[in-house]
Design a protein around this motif. Sequence first.
Motif, mmCIF file in Angstrom:
data_model
loop_
_atom_site.group_PDB
_atom_site.id
_atom_site.type_symbol
_atom_site.label_atom_id
_atom_site.label_comp_id
_atom_site.label_asym_id
_atom_site.label_seq_id
_atom_site.Cartn_x
_atom_site.Cartn_y
_atom_site.Cartn_z
ATOM 1 N N VAL A 104 0.860 -1.180 0.000
ATOM 2 C CA VAL A 104 0.000 0.000 0.000
ATOM 3 C C VAL A 104 0.896 1.228 0.000
ATOM 4 N N ARG A 105 0.588 2.158 -0.890
ATOM 5 C CA ARG A 105 1.350 3.394 -0.976
ATOM 6 C C ARG A 105 0.377 4.562 -1.043
ATOM 7 N N ASP A 106 0.549 5.544 -0.177
ATOM 8 C CA ASP A 106 -0.297 6.740 -0.167
ATOM 9 C C ASP A 106 -1.784 6.390 -0.072
ATOM 10 N N GLY A 107 -2.112 5.387 0.745
ATOM 11 C CA GLY A 107 -3.508 5.037 0.974
ATOM 12 C C GLY A 107 -4.169 4.237 -0.140
ATOM 13 N N ARG A 108 -3.384 3.664 -1.041
ATOM 14 C CA ARG A 108 -3.935 2.875 -2.158
ATOM 15 C C ARG A 108 -3.086 1.613 -2.359
ATOM 16 N N ILE A 109 -3.720 0.563 -2.869
ATOM 17 C CA ILE A 109 -2.986 -0.658 -3.171
ATOM 18 C C ILE A 109 -2.159 -0.422 -4.428
ATOM 19 N N ALA A 110 -0.850 -0.585 -4.302
ATOM 20 C CA ALA A 110 0.069 -0.348 -5.409
ATOM 21 C C ALA A 110 0.590 -1.650 -6.009
ATOM 22 N N GLU A 111 0.532 -2.735 -5.208
ATOM 23 C CA GLU A 111 1.058 -4.007 -5.687
ATOM 24 C C GLU A 111 0.333 -5.148 -4.995
ATOM 25 N N ALA A 112 0.008 -6.182 -5.767
ATOM 26 C CA ALA A 112 -0.644 -7.381 -5.234
ATOM 27 C C ALA A 112 -0.097 -8.579 -6.006
ATOM 28 N N LEU A 113 0.711 -9.380 -5.342
ATOM 29 C CA LEU A 113 1.321 -10.539 -5.972
ATOM 30 C C LEU A 113 0.692 -11.790 -5.382
ATOM 31 N N GLY A 114 0.030 -12.595 -6.211
ATOM 32 C CA GLY A 114 -0.700 -13.769 -5.735
ATOM 33 C C GLY A 114 0.037 -15.065 -6.016
ATOM 34 N N TYR A 115 0.027 -15.964 -5.022
ATOM 35 C CA TYR A 115 0.652 -17.279 -5.124
ATOM 36 C C TYR A 115 -0.301 -18.295 -4.523
ATOM 37 N N SER A 116 -0.339 -19.524 -5.093
ATOM 38 C CA SER A 116 -1.245 -20.535 -4.552
ATOM 39 C C SER A 116 -0.586 -21.903 -4.475
ATOM 40 N N LYS A 117 -1.246 -22.782 -3.699
ATOM 41 C CA LYS A 117 -0.809 -24.163 -3.524
ATOM 42 C C LYS A 117 -1.567 -25.049 -4.494
ATOM 43 N N THR A 118 -1.227 -24.982 -5.750
ATOM 44 C CA THR A 118 -1.888 -25.820 -6.736
ATOM 45 C C THR A 118 -1.007 -25.980 -7.962
ATOM 46 N N GLY A 119 -1.187 -27.086 -8.625
ATOM 47 C CA GLY A 119 -0.503 -27.293 -9.875
ATOM 48 C C GLY A 119 -1.482 -27.293 -11.039
ATOM 49 N N GLY A 120 -2.782 -27.293 -10.713
ATOM 50 C CA GLY A 120 -3.813 -27.365 -11.742
ATOM 51 C C GLY A 120 -4.449 -26.025 -12.016
ATOM 52 N N GLU A 121 -5.435 -26.049 -12.872
ATOM 53 C CA GLU A 121 -6.169 -24.840 -13.227
ATOM 54 C C GLU A 121 -7.336 -24.634 -12.274
ATOM 55 N N ILE A 122 -7.584 -23.400 -11.922
ATOM 56 C CA ILE A 122 -8.677 -23.015 -11.021
ATOM 57 C C ILE A 122 -9.661 -22.188 -11.831
ATOM 58 N N PRO A 123 -10.943 -22.500 -11.783
ATOM 59 C CA PRO A 123 -11.912 -21.690 -12.530
ATOM 60 C C PRO A 123 -12.125 -20.340 -11.862
ATOM 61 N N LEU A 124 -11.516 -19.278 -12.397
ATOM 62 C CA LEU A 124 -11.653 -17.931 -11.863
ATOM 63 C C LEU A 124 -12.620 -17.137 -12.724
ATOM 64 N N ALA A 125 -13.395 -16.285 -12.095
ATOM 65 C CA ALA A 125 -14.417 -15.504 -12.799
ATOM 66 C C ALA A 125 -13.812 -14.585 -13.860
ATOM 67 N N ALA A 126 -12.611 -14.096 -13.617
ATOM 68 C CA ALA A 126 -12.022 -13.105 -14.519
ATOM 69 C C ALA A 126 -11.440 -13.726 -15.781
#
Length: 127
Positions: A104-126
């Motif tokens: 968070v920088r100056d009251g806003r999210i500036a960076e979001a790095l996502g990591y997960s415990k999976t080797g397969g595909e996950i059905p994400l809405a986006a």
Amino acid sequence: MTQLTTSEIIDRFNHAFVHHDPTALDDLIADDCVMEAIQPAPDGARTEGREACLTFWRALAEDHSTQFEPEEVSVSGERATIRWRYRFGDGPADSVRGVNLMRVRDGRIAEALGYSKTGGEIPLAAE
């Protein structure tokens, strides 16, 4: 207006996904925000800019067929770690656990790095 703390920003961010409230994201994202999603393997997709990050996150927050569950949030200065579970079905194998490393920088999210415990595909809405 008082600037929100990192903890307050992250609480609002999580609220948007837990309560399927994409409008809660509108005032939280920096113009130059960078997000790295957990897919596709091995490095995930990189999204840059406020509007692109908002588009991705709004679609995820709007998806009532999934459930985001924060398990633990840790904040230190402008950095936050969100350990979470993402459910995309009713079965025991229909979820994945992961972590987001946030800045968070100056009251806003500036960076979001996502990591997960999976080797397969996950059905994400986006997707």
